[in-house]
Design a protein around this motif. Structure first.
Motif, PDB file in Angstrom:
ATOM      1  N   ASP A   1      19.427 -20.651  38.428  1.00  0.00           N
ATOM      2  CA  ASP A   1      18.909 -19.563  39.257  1.00  0.00           C
ATOM      3  C   ASP A   1      17.427 -19.763  39.581  1.00  0.00           C
ATOM      4  OD1 ASP A   1      21.379 -18.381  39.278  1.00  0.00           O
ATOM      5  OD2 ASP A   1      20.941 -17.047  37.589  1.00  0.00           O
ATOM      6  N   ILE A   2      16.667 -20.371  38.663  1.00  0.00           N
ATOM      7  CA  ILE A   2      15.262 -20.679  38.950  1.00  0.00           C
ATOM      8  C   ILE A   2      15.185 -21.712  40.070  1.00  0.00           C
ATOM      9  CG2 ILE A   2      13.162 -21.703  38.001  1.00  0.00           C
ATOM     10  CD1 ILE A   2      13.916 -20.428  35.296  1.00  0.00           C
ATOM     11  N   TYR A   3      16.100 -22.708  40.025  1.00  0.00           N
ATOM     12  CA  TYR A   3      16.120 -23.669  41.136  1.00  0.00           C
ATOM     13  C   TYR A   3      16.456 -22.957  42.439  1.00  0.00           C
ATOM     14  CZ  TYR A   3      17.231 -27.563  44.148  1.00  0.00           C
ATOM     15  OH  TYR A   3      17.237 -28.435  45.208  1.00  0.00           O
ATOM     16  N   LEU A   4      17.399 -22.006  42.394  1.00  0.00           N
ATOM     17  CA  LEU A   4      17.738 -21.220  43.583  1.00  0.00           C
ATOM     18  C   LEU A   4      16.500 -20.483  44.109  1.00  0.00           C
ATOM     19  CD1 LEU A   4      19.693 -19.881  45.581  1.00  0.00           C
ATOM     20  CD2 LEU A   4      20.306 -18.262  43.773  1.00  0.00           C
ATOM     21  N   LEU A   5      15.697 -19.975  43.192  1.00  0.00           N
ATOM     22  CA  LEU A   5      14.473 -19.280  43.605  1.00  0.00           C
ATOM     23  C   LEU A   5      13.531 -20.217  44.343  1.00  0.00           C
ATOM     24  CD1 LEU A   5      12.823 -16.603  43.394  1.00  0.00           C
ATOM     25  CD2 LEU A   5      11.769 -17.581  41.332  1.00  0.00           C
ATOM     26  N   THR A   6      13.420 -21.475  43.904  1.00  0.00           N
ATOM     27  CA  THR A   6      12.541 -22.428  44.600  1.00  0.00           C
ATOM     28  C   THR A   6      13.051 -22.706  46.019  1.00  0.00           C
ATOM     29  OG1 THR A   6      13.682 -24.439  43.834  1.00  0.00           O
ATOM     30  CG2 THR A   6      11.983 -23.539  42.396  1.00  0.00           C
ATOM     31  N   VAL A   7      14.367 -22.723  46.193  1.00  0.00           N
ATOM     32  CA  VAL A   7      14.932 -22.934  47.536  1.00  0.00           C
ATOM     33  C   VAL A   7      14.647 -21.723  48.419  1.00  0.00           C
ATOM     34  CG1 VAL A   7      17.054 -23.343  48.848  1.00  0.00           C
ATOM     35  CG2 VAL A   7      16.701 -24.474  46.643  1.00  0.00           C
ATOM     36  N   VAL A   8      14.791 -20.514  47.858  1.00  0.00           N
ATOM     37  CA  VAL A   8      14.463 -19.294  48.615  1.00  0.00           C
ATOM     38  C   VAL A   8      12.995 -19.311  49.022  1.00  0.00           C
ATOM     39  CG1 VAL A   8      14.231 -16.774  48.450  1.00  0.00           C
ATOM     40  CG2 VAL A   8      16.287 -17.912  47.575  1.00  0.00           C
ATOM     41  N   SER A   9      12.131 -19.770  48.117  1.00  0.00           N
ATOM     42  CA  SER A   9      10.702 -19.844  48.437  1.00  0.00           C
ATOM     43  C   SER A   9      10.451 -20.800  49.591  1.00  0.00           C
ATOM     44  CB  SER A   9       9.919 -20.280  47.196  1.00  0.00           C
ATOM     45  OG  SER A   9       8.551 -20.487  47.502  1.00  0.00           O
ATOM     46  N   GLN A  10      11.155 -21.924  49.616  1.00  0.00           N
ATOM     47  CA  GLN A  10      10.969 -22.918  50.676  1.00  0.00           C
ATOM     48  C   GLN A  10      11.519 -22.440  52.016  1.00  0.00           C
ATOM     49  OE1 GLN A  10      12.915 -26.329  49.008  1.00  0.00           O
ATOM     50  NE2 GLN A  10      11.377 -26.625  47.411  1.00  0.00           N
ATOM     51  N   THR A  11      12.678 -21.775  51.988  1.00  0.00           N
ATOM     52  CA  THR A  11      13.333 -21.378  53.246  1.00  0.00           C
ATOM     53  C   THR A  11      12.892 -19.999  53.718  1.00  0.00           C
ATOM     54  OG1 THR A  11      15.207 -20.413  52.041  1.00  0.00           O
ATOM     55  CG2 THR A  11      15.370 -22.733  52.687  1.00  0.00           C
ATOM     56  N   ARG A  12      12.340 -19.170  52.778  1.00  0.00           N
ATOM     57  CA  ARG A  12      11.925 -17.799  53.062  1.00  0.00           C
ATOM     58  C   ARG A  12      13.066 -16.964  53.657  1.00  0.00           C
ATOM     59  NH1 ARG A  12       6.562 -16.733  52.763  1.00  0.00           N
ATOM     60  NH2 ARG A  12       5.201 -18.513  52.377  1.00  0.00           N
ATOM     61  N   SER A  13      14.275 -17.294  53.223  1.00  0.00           N
ATOM     62  CA  SER A  13      15.440 -16.591  53.766  1.00  0.00           C
ATOM     63  C   SER A  13      16.615 -16.751  52.822  1.00  0.00           C
ATOM     64  CB  SER A  13      15.809 -17.159  55.147  1.00  0.00           C
ATOM     65  OG  SER A  13      17.099 -16.763  55.538  1.00  0.00           O
ATOM     66  N   PHE A  14      17.265 -15.638  52.469  1.00  0.00           N
ATOM     67  CA  PHE A  14      18.484 -15.725  51.682  1.00  0.00           C
ATOM     68  C   PHE A  14      19.579 -16.460  52.456  1.00  0.00           C
ATOM     69  CE2 PHE A  14      17.711 -11.731  48.844  1.00  0.00           C
ATOM     70  CZ  PHE A  14      16.745 -12.436  48.147  1.00  0.00           C
ATOM     71  N   THR A  15      19.612 -16.202  53.784  1.00  0.00           N
ATOM     72  CA  THR A  15      20.645 -16.831  54.617  1.00  0.00           C
ATOM     73  C   THR A  15      20.483 -18.344  54.637  1.00  0.00           C
ATOM     74  OG1 THR A  15      20.803 -14.864  56.009  1.00  0.00           O
ATOM     75  CG2 THR A  15      21.654 -16.923  56.922  1.00  0.00           C
ATOM     76  N   GLN A  16      19.263 -18.829  54.840  1.00  0.00           N
ATOM     77  CA  GLN A  16      19.016 -20.268  54.909  1.00  0.00           C
ATOM     78  C   GLN A  16      19.209 -20.925  53.539  1.00  0.00           C
ATOM     79  OE1 GLN A  16      18.583 -22.064  57.617  1.00  0.00           O
ATOM     80  NE2 GLN A  16      18.825 -20.154  58.808  1.00  0.00           N
TER      81      GLN A  16
END
Length: 314
Positions: free
Chosen positions: A12-27
């Motif tokens: 889930d922490i890795y998921l958070l880093t992806v959300v930070s990069q994409t700035r979008s839950f959808t992306q």
């Protein structure tokens, strides 16, 4: 929190880093191949588990809170280091490096493996080699060996075997012994001679023969003598000293034995020794490059003049 407490949240922490990069839950969901609802739910669960607000949600975008940004910054460094570690581990399967532990019989190891150690290590500077010489069967898995060099006719199905060379054993005696006791003309005549036996657990004091030409009729001959040893170099010295007729692998017989007399050259000893020297290791889906390079090196550089049979000792 301890590392053990954090471990369940790594994905889930890795998921958070992806959300930070994409700035979008959808992306983030599209990039990871999961649903948007799953992304939102997992981030929510992470916040609840850590007791920290990690993201700011609006109708148009997602941004990190101060705590979220600190966590993402540290996690990205950690995941980058993990990525480098995984790549380095994969490269060990491509490049020959690391420790290779090898077990081999004393005589064969001294006479034919030891001279190859220096050129092998010069050819592969990132490989470390340990060579243990012992006239016994080692348990490769329990004793931590990567490879064993042994003489055998058959190999267990649970092992991978690379044939290195053919080898053969033969009977030899000293001129002094022959002058005192004569030369046997038939295997059966050995029962009246002094024979030097290769010592191996469970092996009976019997040599078995078949003729090299004609029908392969087996003859079993009980032997007697006052000396046994589990090392062919020791037996060779005893033969040279005139103690009796010895059964020697050809790689030992070729070492300074020009003065010895072949006995029953028209007969082949069977059963006691194998006919092929193998490199052996327990079966696995992959073979480390350093082990594979060593096997290939031995195939090329072991003396091709060794003819036909030897034993699980030597």
């Amino acid at each position: 929190m301890s590392a053990d407490a954090i471990a369940p949240h790594v994905a889930d922490i890795y998921l958070l880093t992806v959300v930070s990069q994409t700035r979008s839950f959808t992306q983030a969901a599209r990039r990871l191949g999961i649903s948007k609802a799953s992304v939102s739910g997992r981030i929510h669960d992470l916040e609840r588990s850590l007791g920290l607000p990690l993201v700011r949600r609006t109708t148009r975008s997602v941004s990190m809170t101060e705590a979220g940004q600190l966590l993402v910054s540290g996690a990205q460094n950690a995941f980058g280091a993990l990525y480098d570690s995984v790549n380095a581990a994969r490269q060990t399967m491509d490049q020959p490096r690391g420790l290779v532990r090898v077990s081999a019989p004393v005589a064969f190891g001294r006479q034919h493996l030891a001279p190859l150690v220096t050129p092998f290590l010069q050819a592969y500077p990132e490989v470390t080699l340990e060579l243990e010489l012992a006239d016994r069967f080692v348990n490769l898995e329990n004793e931590g060996f990567d490879l064993a060099v042994r003489h055998a006719d058959s190999v267990p199905e649970s092992y991978v075997a690379w044939p290195l060379l053919r080898t053969e054993a033969g009977l030899l005696a000293s001129p002094d012994y022959v002058a005192r006791h004569g030369v046997p003309s038939h295997p059966a005549a050995l029962s009246s001679h002094v024979c030097l036996h290769y010592l191996r657990p469970g092996a009976a004091d019997v040599w078995s023969f078949v003729p090299r030409a004609g029908a392969p009729t087996r003859i079993d001959v009980p032997i007697r003598g006052r000396f046994r040893a589990n090392n062919s170099e020791v037996l060779r010295d005893a033969v040279r000293g005139g103690l009796g007729i010895g059964l020697l692998p050809d790689f030992s017989a070729q070492a300074d034995t020009a003065d010895l007399v072949p006995i029953l050259p028209d007969w082949r000893v069977i059963g006691f020794f194998g006919q092929t020297i193998h490199a052996l290791r327990p079966w696995s889906a992959t073979v480390p490059p350093a082990v594979r390079c060593l096997v290939d090196f031995l195939k090329v550089h072991l003396p091709g003049q060794v003819q036909g049979t030897a034993a699980a000792g030597g």
